[in-house]
Design a protein around this motif. Structure first.
Motif, PDB file in Angstrom:
ATOM      1  N   PRO A   1      -4.256  -1.637   7.401  1.00 49.91           N
ATOM      2  CA  PRO A   1      -3.371  -2.810   7.504  1.00 49.91           C
ATOM      3  C   PRO A   1      -2.871  -3.228   6.130  1.00 49.91           C
ATOM      4  CG  PRO A   1      -5.679  -3.418   7.891  1.00 49.91           C
ATOM      5  CD  PRO A   1      -5.627  -1.936   7.839  1.00 49.91           C
ATOM      6  N   ASP A   2      -1.574  -3.549   6.017  1.00 49.83           N
ATOM      7  CA  ASP A   2      -0.950  -3.814   4.731  1.00 49.83           C
ATOM      8  C   ASP A   2      -0.512  -5.270   4.649  1.00 49.83           C
ATOM      9  OD1 ASP A   2       1.722  -2.144   2.835  1.00 49.83           O
ATOM     10  OD2 ASP A   2       0.446  -3.863   2.372  1.00 49.83           O
ATOM     11  N   PRO A   3      -1.267  -6.121   3.938  1.00 46.46           N
ATOM     12  CA  PRO A   3      -0.866  -7.540   3.817  1.00 46.46           C
ATOM     13  C   PRO A   3       0.501  -7.700   3.156  1.00 46.46           C
ATOM     14  CG  PRO A   3      -3.136  -7.232   3.102  1.00 46.46           C
ATOM     15  CD  PRO A   3      -2.552  -5.865   3.267  1.00 46.46           C
ATOM     16  N   GLY A   4       0.888  -6.753   2.335  1.00 51.46           N
ATOM     17  CA  GLY A   4       2.169  -6.857   1.651  1.00 51.46           C
ATOM     18  C   GLY A   4       3.356  -6.565   2.540  1.00 51.46           C
TER      19      GLY A   4
ATOM     20  N   ILE B   1       0.849  -1.193   0.000  1.00 47.82           N
ATOM     21  CA  ILE B   1       0.000   0.000   0.000  1.00 47.82           C
ATOM     22  C   ILE B   1       0.885   1.244   0.000  1.00 47.82           C
ATOM     23  CG2 ILE B   1      -1.661   1.339   1.366  1.00 47.82           C
ATOM     24  CD1 ILE B   1      -2.853  -1.303   2.343  1.00 47.82           C
ATOM     25  N   VAL B   2       0.580   2.184  -0.894  1.00 49.34           N
ATOM     26  CA  VAL B   2       1.325   3.447  -0.940  1.00 49.34           C
ATOM     27  C   VAL B   2       0.515   4.616  -0.392  1.00 49.34           C
ATOM     28  CG1 VAL B   2       2.793   2.717  -2.863  1.00 49.34           C
ATOM     29  CG2 VAL B   2       0.604   3.854  -3.339  1.00 49.34           C
ATOM     30  N   ALA B   3      -0.806   4.429  -0.219  1.00 51.36           N
ATOM     31  CA  ALA B   3      -1.664   5.476   0.370  1.00 51.36           C
ATOM     32  C   ALA B   3      -2.983   4.822   0.752  1.00 51.36           C
ATOM     33  CB  ALA B   3      -1.893   6.612  -0.619  1.00 51.36           C
ATOM     34  N   SER B   4      -3.686   5.435   1.704  1.00 46.80           N
ATOM     35  CA  SER B   4      -4.992   4.914   2.126  1.00 46.80           C
ATOM     36  C   SER B   4      -5.804   6.041   2.738  1.00 46.80           C
ATOM     37  CB  SER B   4      -4.827   3.767   3.127  1.00 46.80           C
ATOM     38  OG  SER B   4      -4.238   4.244   4.328  1.00 46.80           O
TER      39      SER B   4
ATOM     40  N   ILE C   1      -7.789   2.345  -0.574  1.00 41.14           N
ATOM     41  CA  ILE C   1      -6.359   2.091  -0.516  1.00 41.14           C
ATOM     42  C   ILE C   1      -5.797   2.206  -1.935  1.00 41.14           C
ATOM     43  CG2 ILE C   1      -6.426   0.567   1.506  1.00 41.14           C
ATOM     44  CD1 ILE C   1      -6.219  -1.819  -0.465  1.00 41.14           C
ATOM     45  N   ALA C   2      -4.502   2.453  -2.036  1.00 44.88           N
ATOM     46  CA  ALA C   2      -3.798   2.439  -3.317  1.00 44.88           C
ATOM     47  C   ALA C   2      -2.678   1.423  -3.204  1.00 44.88           C
ATOM     48  CB  ALA C   2      -3.254   3.811  -3.653  1.00 44.88           C
ATOM     49  N   VAL C   3      -2.704   0.401  -4.052  1.00 46.76           N
ATOM     50  CA  VAL C   3      -1.742  -0.705  -4.004  1.00 46.76           C
ATOM     51  C   VAL C   3      -0.816  -0.610  -5.207  1.00 46.76           C
ATOM     52  CG1 VAL C   3      -1.465  -3.218  -4.006  1.00 46.76           C
ATOM     53  CG2 VAL C   3      -3.412  -2.164  -2.813  1.00 46.76           C
ATOM     54  N   ARG C   4       0.494  -0.738  -4.930  1.00 44.32           N
ATOM     55  CA  ARG C   4       1.477  -0.760  -6.007  1.00 44.32           C
ATOM     56  C   ARG C   4       2.127  -2.137  -6.053  1.00 44.32           C
ATOM     57  NH1 ARG C   4       6.694   3.359  -6.743  1.00 44.32           N
ATOM     58  NH2 ARG C   4       7.235   2.691  -8.881  1.00 44.32           N
TER      59      ARG C   4
END
Length: 586
Positions: free
Chosen positions: A41-44, A32-35, A120-123
């Protein structure tokens, strides 16, 4: 940058894809780069149990959807945002800022709105991110997303300029290509060339269908008008008997019979469902005609021009794509009707303007019903008023509605330019050029009559009208207007209105308050036609013979020399034209 929204109903499934390996293991380091609050919470980035964190993330994203208490259709809003392969690699911080700007522009999380949706924003690659949101806000209302694509495209254009990325505004015109008329194929073009026709069968058929549809109240009237134009109509029905589509054709002498085109093969808005949607809006009944049938075309054009001018302010709102699209569609109907009911003098230019206006439409927008109904009703007003001759009162009414349409094309061009829609803006400018040409043909003679009359006004009358302009308009506009060649025509109009009991200042205030004088080629001409319509002034005509006008001009010059009083500028009428010369010019 390219971005287009995807709607869905499974938050967990979308998250599994974003944080998974991808279809071909193309996802690397998903994170995640933004939310929405910066604490999702970031699974990555979970070294322990990413699957558990994924469930936790699903639950917090769906919190307001669950609290909403009733099913929400397609509550997942998924928007990939991809940079061009030639762009530099953006940092996580830059992608995060871009994501926040996009969710604000789309309506998911407007700036400084504490009740925005969760997102969320995912990269998981160098060149793109995925924005994932649920569409229920913290105040348990659904996000207002209508027109989100246009707002996001506008924001992407700004982002590209600020971050010095490749300008992909042309690539983002996919919707434009969906909206424009369907182009003729090679064989159709060769056939038209072989037969010496200006347009292909497809083009001619599309024009005929549009003119039959313009202002039509229902399917029965539409069908009757198609028949009157010689257009064949075939209705496709389902086994249940319900109508599922239209096909159109022009009669031919070919032994193989006519060539049929479905509505979708002509234009995206000429399908049976889209046509029926127009009928469902309804139209207002035209005003009762005057007792004099010869003035009906002029009356209809005056009323339609007033409706057109009410549309201008809608284009001030860069965010309201639905209203803009409705008025563009409605303006096209007005143009089609005007072209069908105008004299030969301007019919070709109006037809070309209408064909250019087709290219200003946008796709996938649910048009605002009230605005489209108002413009369709104006088209019906023109239809009900009947064909115009182009002479006398018809000519001045044509000049009035054409000035209104020119300015409509101008504001449409400005609106599209602000949205980054280069092709549509160019098409609107082309339409404006054709409309100006048509206007010139109708306005030349009455403007000449008014100019003669205005330049021969007594100086006190002339100065009084000039003072009214200075009192009403801003100083810069007043200076420009008084320096125009057409100022004399406006002065004559104001003097005529004053003689019939009108207040020139009030008329100027009302006419100038309808916007878009600044972009007019001649503000004086625009005000002249608006005021003549509002004050119901008669058709401009020579007040005297050419010899009488020359005598009055000479007297004015003599008075100036003997008294020292500055005379109003006069114009010497041209010498009479021989009848054989008149025939040659025709």
């Amino acid at each position: 940058m390219i971005s287009k929204p995807i709607r869905g109903s499974k938050t967990h499934g979308a998250l599994k894809y974003l944080f998974g390996p991808g279809k071909a293991n193309e996802h690397t380091d998903p994170h995640i780069v933004a939310s929405w609050g910066g604490f999702a919470p970031d699974p990555g980035r979970d070294p322990g149990d990413p699957d558990a964190t994924l469930v936790q993330l699903r639950d917090v994203l769906d919190l307001h959807v669950v609290r909403y208490g009733k099913p929400v259709t397609q509550h997942v809003y998924h928007r990939p945002v991809r940079a061009d392969p030639t762009d530099r690699i953006l940092s996580d911080e830059e992608w995060g800022t871009i994501a926040r700007r996009i969710v604000a522009a789309s309506g998911i999380a407007p700036e400084d709105d504490p009740n925005g949706c969760r997102w969320i924003a995912v990269r998981h690659a160098d060149d793109h991110i995925h924005i994932l949101a649920t569409v229920v806000r913290a105040d348990l209302t659904q996000a207002r997303l209508r027109g989100d694509q246009y707002r996001v495209e506008t924001e992407l254009t700004k982002i590209e300029r600020e971050y010095k990325l490749k300008d992909l505004s042309d690539t983002r015109t996919r919707e434009y290509r969906d909206a424009i008329p369907k182009r003729a194929k090679g064989k159709e073009l060769h056939k038209a060339q072989r037969l010496g026709r200006e347009g292909t069968d497809r083009d001619r058929l599309r024009t005929a269908v549009r003119q039959a549809l313009a202002g039509a109240a229902d399917e029965e009237e539409f069908t009757a008008r198609l028949t009157a134009k010689g257009v064949l109509l075939a209705v496709r029905r389902a086994p249940s008997g319900d109508v599922t589509g239209y096909k159109f054709a022009l009669p031919t002498g070919d032994e193989n019979g006519p060539i049929w085109f479905s509505g979708s093969k002509l234009a995206s808005d000429l399908t049976q469902p889209k046509i029926q949607a127009r009928f469902a809006l309804g139209v207002d009944q035209p005003a009762s005609p005057t007792p004099h049938p010869r003035t009906w075309p002029a009356d209809g054009r005056h009323r339609a021009s007033t409706t057109i001018e009410r549309a201008y302010p809608a284009f001030d709102d860069d965010q309201d794509a639905a209203r803009a699209e409705a008025l563009i569609r409605g303006g096209l109907e007005v143009l089609d009707t005007l072209a069908a009911t105008s004299p030969t003098l301007s019919r070709k230019e109006l037809h070309q303007a209408a064909r250019a206006m087709e290219y200003t439409r946008t796709a996938h927008t649910r048009a605002a019903g009230a605005d489209l109904r108002a413009m369709r009703s104006a088209a019906r007003e023109l239809l009900h008023a009947g064909p115009a001759t182009g002479r006398g009162e018809d000519g001045t009414a044509a000049a009035t509605i054409l000035t209104s349409l020119v300015l409509l094309a101008v504001v449409i061009a400005k609106w599209h330019a602000a949205q980054g829609h280069r092709h549509q803006a160019d098409a609107a400018r082309t339409a404006a050029d054709h409309l100006r040409a048509a206007y010139t043909r109708h306005a030349a003679k009455p403007i000449a009559h008014l100019t003669l009359e205005g330049r021969l006004l007594p100086k006190p009358d002339h100065d009084r009208q000039a003072d009214a302009v200075r009192q009403t308009l801003p100083a810069d506009q007043a200076t420009r207007l008084l320096a125009e060649d057409n100022w004399a025509a406006l002065a004559a109009t104001l003097a005529q209105a004053e003689a019939t009991g009108h207040n020139p200042t009030t008329l100027l205030t009302n006419a100038a308050g309808r916007r878009e004088l600044a972009t007019a080629d001649s503000p004086a001409a625009v005000l002249t036609w608006r005021i003549r319509r509002d004050a119901n002034l008669p058709t401009p005509a020579p007040a005297a013979t050419p010899d009488e006008l020359r005598t009055r001009a000479a007297r004015a010059r003599t008075t100036s020399r003997t008294t020292g009083t500055p005379a109003t500028t006069v114009i010497t009428p041209p010498a009479p034209v021989a009848p054989d010369q008149v025939r040659r010019t025709r």
